[in-house]
Design a protein around this motif. Sequence first.
Motif, PDB file in Angstrom:
ATOM      1  N   PRO A 159       0.830  -1.207   0.000  1.00 32.37           N
ATOM      2  CA  PRO A 159       0.000   0.000   0.000  1.00 32.37           C
ATOM      3  C   PRO A 159       0.865   1.258   0.000  1.00 32.37           C
ATOM      4  O   PRO A 159       1.923   1.298   0.630  1.00 32.37           O
ATOM      5  N   PHE A 160       0.418   2.273  -0.720  1.00 35.11           N
ATOM      6  CA  PHE A 160       1.173   3.528  -0.777  1.00 35.11           C
ATOM      7  C   PHE A 160       0.202   4.689  -0.747  1.00 35.11           C
ATOM      8  O   PHE A 160      -1.012   4.522  -0.896  1.00 35.11           O
ATOM      9  N   ARG A 161       0.740   5.887  -0.545  1.00 32.16           N
ATOM     10  CA  ARG A 161      -0.082   7.085  -0.443  1.00 32.16           C
ATOM     11  C   ARG A 161       0.262   8.079  -1.536  1.00 32.16           C
ATOM     12  O   ARG A 161       1.377   8.127  -2.017  1.00 32.16           O
ATOM     13  N   ALA A 162      -0.744   8.866  -1.893  1.00 29.74           N
ATOM     14  CA  ALA A 162      -0.553   9.969  -2.830  1.00 29.74           C
ATOM     15  C   ALA A 162      -1.316  11.170  -2.291  1.00 29.74           C
ATOM     16  O   ALA A 162      -2.242  11.029  -1.477  1.00 29.74           O
ATOM     17  N   THR A 163      -0.909  12.350  -2.726  1.00 30.59           N
ATOM     18  CA  THR A 163      -1.549  13.588  -2.292  1.00 30.59           C
ATOM     19  C   THR A 163      -2.368  14.172  -3.421  1.00 30.59           C
ATOM     20  O   THR A 163      -1.945  14.163  -4.577  1.00 30.59           O
ATOM     21  N   MET A 164      -3.551  14.669  -3.082  1.00 30.47           N
ATOM     22  CA  MET A 164      -4.355  15.415  -4.041  1.00 30.47           C
ATOM     23  C   MET A 164      -4.715  16.769  -3.453  1.00 30.47           C
ATOM     24  O   MET A 164      -4.806  16.921  -2.229  1.00 30.47           O
ATOM     25  N   LEU A 165      -4.909  17.733  -4.341  1.00 30.86           N
ATOM     26  CA  LEU A 165      -5.338  19.061  -3.917  1.00 30.86           C
ATOM     27  C   LEU A 165      -6.806  19.199  -4.286  1.00 30.86           C
ATOM     28  O   LEU A 165      -7.171  19.112  -5.458  1.00 30.86           O
ATOM     29  N   ARG A 175      -4.769  13.183   1.662  1.00 33.55           N
ATOM     30  CA  ARG A 175      -3.968  11.975   1.467  1.00 33.55           C
ATOM     31  C   ARG A 175      -4.886  10.818   1.087  1.00 33.55           C
ATOM     32  O   ARG A 175      -5.941  10.617   1.687  1.00 33.55           O
ATOM     33  N   LEU A 176      -4.461  10.052   0.092  1.00 35.04           N
ATOM     34  CA  LEU A 176      -5.180   8.872  -0.351  1.00 35.04           C
ATOM     35  C   LEU A 176      -4.317   7.643  -0.094  1.00 35.04           C
ATOM     36  O   LEU A 176      -3.143   7.620  -0.476  1.00 35.04           O
ATOM     37  N   LEU A 177      -4.889   6.637   0.556  1.00 39.83           N
ATOM     38  CA  LEU A 177      -4.210   5.374   0.763  1.00 39.83           C
ATOM     39  C   LEU A 177      -4.637   4.423  -0.356  1.00 39.83           C
ATOM     40  O   LEU A 177      -5.828   4.144  -0.515  1.00 39.83           O
ATOM     41  N   ILE A 178      -3.674   3.929  -1.136  1.00 41.26           N
ATOM     42  CA  ILE A 178      -3.954   3.104  -2.309  1.00 41.26           C
ATOM     43  C   ILE A 178      -3.397   1.703  -2.066  1.00 41.26           C
ATOM     44  O   ILE A 178      -2.209   1.539  -1.784  1.00 41.26           O
ATOM     45  N   SER A 179      -4.262   0.698  -2.180  1.00 37.40           N
ATOM     46  CA  SER A 179      -3.868  -0.678  -1.862  1.00 37.40           C
ATOM     47  C   SER A 179      -4.372  -1.640  -2.930  1.00 37.40           C
ATOM     48  O   SER A 179      -5.512  -1.532  -3.377  1.00 37.40           O
ATOM     49  N   PRO A 180      -3.512  -2.617  -3.335  1.00 38.90           N
ATOM     50  CA  PRO A 180      -4.013  -3.698  -4.202  1.00 38.90           C
ATOM     51  C   PRO A 180      -4.885  -4.630  -3.373  1.00 38.90           C
ATOM     52  O   PRO A 180      -4.538  -4.974  -2.245  1.00 38.90           O
ATOM     53  N   GLU A 181      -6.031  -5.031  -3.928  1.00 34.93           N
ATOM     54  CA  GLU A 181      -6.988  -5.834  -3.177  1.00 34.93           C
ATOM     55  C   GLU A 181      -7.043  -7.275  -3.650  1.00 34.93           C
ATOM     56  O   GLU A 181      -7.116  -8.202  -2.854  1.00 34.93           O
ATOM     57  N   ASP A 182      -7.058  -7.477  -4.955  1.00 34.55           N
ATOM     58  CA  ASP A 182      -7.370  -8.806  -5.477  1.00 34.55           C
ATOM     59  C   ASP A 182      -7.036  -8.833  -6.960  1.00 34.55           C
ATOM     60  O   ASP A 182      -6.653  -7.822  -7.554  1.00 34.55           O
ATOM     61  N   GLU A 183      -7.183 -10.001  -7.561  1.00 30.62           N
ATOM     62  CA  GLU A 183      -7.135 -10.148  -9.015  1.00 30.62           C
ATOM     63  C   GLU A 183      -8.481 -10.668  -9.486  1.00 30.62           C
ATOM     64  O   GLU A 183      -9.044 -11.581  -8.903  1.00 30.62           O
ATOM     65  N   ARG A 199      -7.853  -0.446  -4.303  1.00 23.39           N
ATOM     66  CA  ARG A 199      -8.766   0.339  -3.468  1.00 23.39           C
ATOM     67  C   ARG A 199      -8.109   1.680  -3.152  1.00 23.39           C
ATOM     68  O   ARG A 199      -6.959   1.734  -2.708  1.00 23.39           O
ATOM     69  N   ILE A 200      -8.852   2.771  -3.356  1.00 26.54           N
ATOM     70  CA  ILE A 200      -8.376   4.112  -3.034  1.00 26.54           C
ATOM     71  C   ILE A 200      -9.211   4.628  -1.864  1.00 26.54           C
ATOM     72  O   ILE A 200     -10.423   4.821  -1.982  1.00 26.54           O
ATOM     73  N   HIS A 201      -8.541   4.841  -0.744  1.00 26.72           N
ATOM     74  CA  HIS A 201      -9.232   5.187   0.493  1.00 26.72           C
ATOM     75  C   HIS A 201      -8.809   6.574   0.971  1.00 26.72           C
ATOM     76  O   HIS A 201      -7.634   6.796   1.287  1.00 26.72           O
ATOM     77  N   PRO A 202      -9.741   7.538   1.035  1.00 26.17           N
ATOM     78  CA  PRO A 202      -9.408   8.860   1.585  1.00 26.17           C
ATOM     79  C   PRO A 202      -9.243   8.763   3.090  1.00 26.17           C
ATOM     80  O   PRO A 202     -10.105   8.218   3.789  1.00 26.17           O
ATOM     81  N   GLU A 203      -8.132   9.266   3.588  1.00 24.39           N
ATOM     82  CA  GLU A 203      -7.838   9.167   5.021  1.00 24.39           C
ATOM     83  C   GLU A 203      -8.389  10.385   5.760  1.00 24.39           C
ATOM     84  O   GLU A 203      -7.896  11.497   5.610  1.00 24.39           O
ATOM     85  N   PRO A 219     -16.905   9.345   2.947  1.00 26.40           N
ATOM     86  CA  PRO A 219     -16.891   9.025   1.515  1.00 26.40           C
ATOM     87  C   PRO A 219     -16.559   7.568   1.278  1.00 26.40           C
ATOM     88  O   PRO A 219     -15.799   6.958   2.028  1.00 26.40           O
ATOM     89  N   LYS A 220     -17.135   7.006   0.244  1.00 25.66           N
ATOM     90  CA  LYS A 220     -16.886   5.605  -0.078  1.00 25.66           C
ATOM     91  C   LYS A 220     -15.554   5.460  -0.805  1.00 25.66           C
ATOM     92  O   LYS A 220     -15.121   6.347  -1.524  1.00 25.66           O
ATOM     93  N   ASP A 221     -14.918   4.316  -0.589  1.00 25.55           N
ATOM     94  CA  ASP A 221     -13.672   4.034  -1.288  1.00 25.55           C
ATOM     95  C   ASP A 221     -13.939   3.912  -2.790  1.00 25.55           C
ATOM     96  O   ASP A 221     -15.032   3.528  -3.229  1.00 25.55           O
ATOM     97  N   VAL A 222     -12.920   4.229  -3.570  1.00 24.31           N
ATOM     98  CA  VAL A 222     -12.978   4.070  -5.023  1.00 24.31           C
ATOM     99  C   VAL A 222     -12.249   2.781  -5.389  1.00 24.31           C
ATOM    100  O   VAL A 222     -11.142   2.526  -4.897  1.00 24.31           O
ATOM    101  N   MET A 223     -12.856   1.971  -6.243  1.00 21.99           N
ATOM    102  CA  MET A 223     -12.255   0.721  -6.701  1.00 21.99           C
ATOM    103  C   MET A 223     -11.867   0.868  -8.175  1.00 21.99           C
ATOM    104  O   MET A 223     -12.644   1.385  -8.982  1.00 21.99           O
ATOM    105  N   VAL A 224     -10.656   0.398  -8.506  1.00 22.13           N
ATOM    106  CA  VAL A 224     -10.138   0.538  -9.871  1.00 22.13           C
ATOM    107  C   VAL A 224      -9.616  -0.810 -10.347  1.00 22.13           C
ATOM    108  O   VAL A 224      -8.813  -1.451  -9.656  1.00 22.13           O
TER     109      VAL A 224
END
Length: 259
Positions: A159-165, A175-183, A199-203, A219-224
């Motif tokens: 899992p890693f984080r990214a910043t959005m404005l 800050r967004l926490l981004i984690s691989p969930e599954d295949e 999974r993209i999770h706003p902290e 807010p609900k998590d975003v799935m990609v």
Amino acid sequence: MKRSDFLVVVFWTMTVGTAALAEPIPVTHIQRPMHRFMVARSEDGKTIASGEFSQVVQGDEVTMRMTYRFVDGSIDDETTTYRQQGTFRLVRNHHIEQGPFFARPIDFTVEAATGIVTSRTIDKNGGIHAESKHMDLPDDLANGLVGTLLLNVPPNTAPFRATMLAPVGGGRSVRLLISPEDEQTVQLAGQNLKATVFRIHPELGGIVGLIARLLGLQPKDVMVWVLEGEEPAVAVIVGQLGGYGPVVSSELEGASLGK
């Protein structure tokens, strides 16, 4: 404060102390010119918008534009320019959301190189007002870039984080926490293709997170779903546009989730 206003503030507010420093994402898949079409659907499967994605490359600089045109006349139009030289660095991002689908219209521009952030609003007489300010922006700023980052991380990444404005109060870091969930399998053009689900999770932390949970405004998590292979692609995105409102599924034209 109106409930809709508070919802937006809640989504885009966080306690900075809870987030670890983000690691830059190395460029492993050079982005090339492309042109694709998307379809956005409501939770009950109805088509609510058609989308068009284009990408232009000049040297190590990439400009991509994603535009959704809704059946009710609304529009979501985002143009992002970034550099892909070793790691990804945002140059500028311009995002417009307007029309009846969006409770809060936005017209928000980030110039990462200069730190100038501009918000444009329209008054009741149709007059346009622009407010600009300078901000100290982090190197990992990812406005409009999250999908591209996901194309360049391995399926088994930590899992890693990214910043959005966010377009709140003239610009607020999130800050967004981004984690691989599954295949999972994605069906596209008659083929079953393997995809990594992220999974993209706003902290949200502190009192803001507590209030959001109590009021049901978390807010609900975003799935990609990202297609794997030598040329990965974002195939499906499921989440709330702008971090609030109804959940929307956005898919590559002809794509669907495998059974």
